[in-house]
Design a protein around this motif. Structure first.
Motif, PDB file in Angstrom:
ATOM      1  N   ILE A  18       0.827  -1.212   0.000  1.00  7.90           N
ATOM      2  CA  ILE A  18       0.000   0.000   0.000  1.00  7.90           C
ATOM      3  C   ILE A  18       0.863   1.264   0.000  1.00  7.90           C
ATOM      4  CG2 ILE A  18      -1.644   1.341   1.397  1.00  7.90           C
ATOM      5  CD1 ILE A  18      -2.990  -1.381   2.074  1.00  7.90           C
ATOM      6  N   PRO A  19       1.900   1.378   0.836  1.00  5.97           N
ATOM      7  CA  PRO A  19       2.757   2.579   0.739  1.00  5.97           C
ATOM      8  C   PRO A  19       3.416   2.735  -0.620  1.00  5.97           C
ATOM      9  CG  PRO A  19       3.106   1.473   2.832  1.00  5.97           C
ATOM     10  CD  PRO A  19       2.257   0.555   2.006  1.00  5.97           C
ATOM     11  N   ARG A  20       3.840   1.634  -1.219  1.00  3.74           N
ATOM     12  CA  ARG A  20       4.458   1.689  -2.543  1.00  3.74           C
ATOM     13  C   ARG A  20       3.453   2.186  -3.581  1.00  3.74           C
ATOM     14  NH1 ARG A  20       7.531   2.426  -6.882  1.00  3.74           N
ATOM     15  NH2 ARG A  20       7.667   0.691  -8.336  1.00  3.74           N
ATOM     16  N   LEU A  21       2.210   1.723  -3.492  1.00  3.03           N
ATOM     17  CA  LEU A  21       1.184   2.169  -4.433  1.00  3.03           C
ATOM     18  C   LEU A  21       0.948   3.672  -4.316  1.00  3.03           C
ATOM     19  CD1 LEU A  21      -1.458  -0.696  -4.035  1.00  3.03           C
ATOM     20  CD2 LEU A  21       0.172  -0.393  -5.919  1.00  3.03           C
ATOM     21  N   ILE A  22       0.815   4.153  -3.088  1.00  2.00           N
ATOM     22  CA  ILE A  22       0.560   5.586  -2.878  1.00  2.00           C
ATOM     23  C   ILE A  22       1.725   6.414  -3.412  1.00  2.00           C
ATOM     24  CG2 ILE A  22       0.310   7.373  -1.101  1.00  2.00           C
ATOM     25  CD1 ILE A  22      -1.228   5.230   0.556  1.00  2.00           C
ATOM     26  N   ALA A  23       2.939   5.983  -3.110  1.00  2.00           N
ATOM     27  CA  ALA A  23       4.115   6.717  -3.571  1.00  2.00           C
ATOM     28  C   ALA A  23       4.172   6.730  -5.096  1.00  2.00           C
ATOM     29  CB  ALA A  23       5.379   6.099  -2.987  1.00  2.00           C
ATOM     30  N   PHE A  24       3.933   5.588  -5.723  1.00  2.00           N
ATOM     31  CA  PHE A  24       4.031   5.490  -7.178  1.00  2.00           C
ATOM     32  C   PHE A  24       2.947   6.314  -7.865  1.00  2.00           C
ATOM     33  CE2 PHE A  24       2.931   3.482 -11.236  1.00  2.00           C
ATOM     34  CZ  PHE A  24       4.172   3.495 -11.871  1.00  2.00           C
ATOM     35  N   ILE A  25       1.720   6.173  -7.411  1.00  3.38           N
ATOM     36  CA  ILE A  25       0.607   6.878  -8.045  1.00  3.38           C
ATOM     37  C   ILE A  25       0.775   8.385  -7.921  1.00  3.38           C
ATOM     38  CG2 ILE A  25      -1.879   7.317  -7.862  1.00  3.38           C
ATOM     39  CD1 ILE A  25      -2.117   4.297  -7.036  1.00  3.38           C
ATOM     40  N   SER A  26       1.258   8.837  -6.773  1.00  2.67           N
ATOM     41  CA  SER A  26       1.367  10.281  -6.549  1.00  2.67           C
ATOM     42  C   SER A  26       2.491  10.928  -7.351  1.00  2.67           C
ATOM     43  CB  SER A  26       1.564  10.575  -5.057  1.00  2.67           C
ATOM     44  OG  SER A  26       2.825  10.121  -4.600  1.00  2.67           O
ATOM     45  N   VAL A  27       3.293  10.132  -8.035  1.00  2.00           N
ATOM     46  CA  VAL A  27       4.305  10.700  -8.929  1.00  2.00           C
ATOM     47  C   VAL A  27       3.634  11.287 -10.168  1.00  2.00           C
ATOM     48  CG1 VAL A  27       6.225  10.144 -10.482  1.00  2.00           C
ATOM     49  CG2 VAL A  27       6.224   9.282  -8.135  1.00  2.00           C
ATOM     50  N   PHE A  28       2.668  10.554 -10.740  1.00  2.00           N
ATOM     51  CA  PHE A  28       2.092  11.002 -12.011  1.00  2.00           C
ATOM     52  C   PHE A  28       0.791  11.779 -11.859  1.00  2.00           C
ATOM     53  CE2 PHE A  28      -0.294   7.027 -11.596  1.00  2.00           C
ATOM     54  CZ  PHE A  28      -1.539   7.357 -12.114  1.00  2.00           C
ATOM     55  N   THR A  29       0.171  11.732 -10.667  1.00  2.00           N
ATOM     56  CA  THR A  29      -1.041  12.504 -10.442  1.00  2.00           C
ATOM     57  C   THR A  29      -1.082  12.946  -8.990  1.00  2.00           C
ATOM     58  OG1 THR A  29      -3.460  12.534 -10.699  1.00  2.00           O
ATOM     59  CG2 THR A  29      -2.493  10.506  -9.855  1.00  2.00           C
ATOM     60  N   GLU A  30      -1.620  14.126  -8.762  1.00  2.00           N
ATOM     61  CA  GLU A  30      -1.757  14.607  -7.392  1.00  2.00           C
ATOM     62  C   GLU A  30      -2.944  13.921  -6.737  1.00  2.00           C
ATOM     63  OE1 GLU A  30      -2.359  18.706  -4.786  1.00  2.00           O
ATOM     64  OE2 GLU A  30      -2.367  18.793  -6.984  1.00  2.00           O
ATOM     65  N   LEU A  31      -2.694  13.244  -5.643  1.00  2.00           N
ATOM     66  CA  LEU A  31      -3.776  12.640  -4.884  1.00  2.00           C
ATOM     67  C   LEU A  31      -4.461  13.713  -4.050  1.00  2.00           C
ATOM     68  CD1 LEU A  31      -2.042   9.318  -3.781  1.00  2.00           C
ATOM     69  CD2 LEU A  31      -3.911   9.567  -5.426  1.00  2.00           C
ATOM     70  N   VAL A  32      -5.786  13.621  -3.957  1.00  2.00           N
ATOM     71  CA  VAL A  32      -6.555  14.582  -3.174  1.00  2.00           C
ATOM     72  C   VAL A  32      -7.446  13.822  -2.199  1.00  2.00           C
ATOM     73  CG1 VAL A  32      -6.523  16.298  -5.030  1.00  2.00           C
ATOM     74  CG2 VAL A  32      -8.449  14.706  -4.862  1.00  2.00           C
ATOM     75  N   PRO A  33      -7.888  14.480  -1.128  1.00  3.07           N
ATOM     76  CA  PRO A  33      -8.739  13.806  -0.146  1.00  3.07           C
ATOM     77  C   PRO A  33      -9.985  13.192  -0.791  1.00  3.07           C
ATOM     78  CG  PRO A  33      -7.957  15.880   0.746  1.00  3.07           C
ATOM     79  CD  PRO A  33      -7.544  15.849  -0.698  1.00  3.07           C
ATOM     80  N   GLY A  34     -10.268  11.967  -0.392  1.00  2.00           N
ATOM     81  CA  GLY A  34     -11.418  11.252  -0.932  1.00  2.00           C
ATOM     82  C   GLY A  34     -11.101  10.392  -2.130  1.00  2.00           C
ATOM     83  N   ASP A  35      -9.890  10.505  -2.686  1.00  2.00           N
ATOM     84  CA  ASP A  35      -9.494   9.594  -3.759  1.00  2.00           C
ATOM     85  C   ASP A  35      -9.501   8.164  -3.239  1.00  2.00           C
ATOM     86  OD1 ASP A  35      -9.161  11.542  -5.657  1.00  2.00           O
ATOM     87  OD2 ASP A  35      -6.973  11.545  -5.588  1.00  2.00           O
ATOM     88  N   VAL A  36      -9.770   7.228  -4.135  1.00  2.00           N
ATOM     89  CA  VAL A  36      -9.856   5.808  -3.769  1.00  2.00           C
ATOM     90  C   VAL A  36      -8.823   5.024  -4.573  1.00  2.00           C
ATOM     91  CG1 VAL A  36     -11.361   3.781  -3.614  1.00  2.00           C
ATOM     92  CG2 VAL A  36     -12.334   6.087  -3.350  1.00  2.00           C
ATOM     93  N   ILE A  37      -8.009   4.250  -3.862  1.00  2.00           N
ATOM     94  CA  ILE A  37      -7.077   3.333  -4.497  1.00  2.00           C
ATOM     95  C   ILE A  37      -7.559   1.919  -4.201  1.00  2.00           C
ATOM     96  CG2 ILE A  37      -4.697   2.501  -4.615  1.00  2.00           C
ATOM     97  CD1 ILE A  37      -3.783   5.275  -3.735  1.00  2.00           C
TER      98      ILE A  37
END
Length: 283
Positions: free
Chosen positions: A221-240
């Motif tokens: 899960i930490p790896r997913l968040i780190a990877f995804i946030s490279v190409f798009t800005e995560l905002v509150p309420g986003d769902v992975i």
């Protein structure tokens, strides 16, 4: 806390699940228009304070539960994130996460029917753990990733397999209406601490189809968040939606697809059970 979105008498609101009932926090905390706005404002302390002296407003069976976050800015799904699922699909592990998107209007809540469309009879279950982003960010460090999580939920990433597999792009088979079940609520991180080992189980008509734990993920899960946030800005309420383990129906011999009258359940310990009746879509 266990927080969710719901509808009663045609009016949408949000609240907390307590003692088998539902406290309508939407009417108590009118400054937060929905659950996503509470998350964005980091208003969990306000919610806890409102719950301290509150009694349930509704029995759970008297409301219609909506997708936990009905209006996320984005839903990012992860493919091939458990080794046994990689093997059964005859694919190879990817160095980086394999991602696709799901549209919010393809989702539905707990006890809402998953629909088998007339265009296909190949509706497959995919039990998954959903991560709801609390604090947004870009290029989030893996070591700080859990600081950006608001909570966890159950997800059934229902897939129309023949249309998914018709091309190398999965969008079509992953976005039919009422195929993405999300709920019944999100459990906040005060009840599921960082790096908790979570167990995921999928049952079809009471028979166990899938079972996995989060330490079996190819990409954590930490790896997913780190990877995804490279190409798009995560905002509150986003769902992975973090990926499904082995045991999907489309890879069984013979294949096992869901049909009208079935009941599918996704259970995540420390969260709850997401239950969906399966219905043939009427057109």
């Amino acid at each position: 806390m266990k927080l969710t979105s719901f509808e009663v008498n045609g009016k949408a609101s949000w609240g907390a699940v307590v003692d088998g009932g539902l406290v309508d926090l939407g009417k108590r905390l009118s400054e937060f228009t929905d659950l996503r706005s509470l998350i964005a404002a980091d208003g969990f302390a306000n919610a806890k304070a409102a719950l301290a002296s509150a009694k349930p407003d509704y029995a759970l069976d008297k409301v219609r539960l909506l997708p936990v976050i009905p209006n996320p800015d984005k839903i990012i799904c992860v493919g091939l994130n458990y080794a046994d699922h990689v093997v059964e699909t005859k694919r190879e592990k990817t160095e980086d996460p394999a991602l696709f998107v799901r549209f919010p209007n393809s989702q539905m809540g707990h006890l809402e029917p998953m629909l088998v469309p007339p265009e296909s009879s190949h509706l497959d279950y995919e039990g998954e753990i959903a991560v709801i982003i609390g604090k947004g960010g870009r290029r989030i460090k893996e070591a700080q990733a859990y600081d950006h999580v608001a909570g966890f939920s159950c997800y059934n990433d229902g897939s129309i397999r023949d249309l998914q597999w018709a091309t190398t792009q999965w969008t079509t088979g992953k976005n039919f209406p009422a195929t993405g079940a999300f709920g019944p609520w999100m459990t906040t991180t005060d009840e599921v601490p960082a790096n908790s080992l979570l167990t995921l189980v999928t049952r079809l008509n009471g028979k166990e189809m899938q079972r996995a734990t989060t330490d079996m993920m190819v990409h954590s899960i930490p790896r997913l968040i780190a990877f995804i946030s490279v190409f798009t800005e995560l905002v509150p309420g986003d769902v992975i939606v973090t990926g499904t383990p082995g045991g999907v129906g489309g890879r069984k011999n013979p294949p096992l697809f869901m049909k009208d009258g079935d009941i599918v359940e996704i259970e995540v310990d420390k969260v709850g059970v997401l239950r969906s009746p399966v219905k043939a879509e009427k057109v």
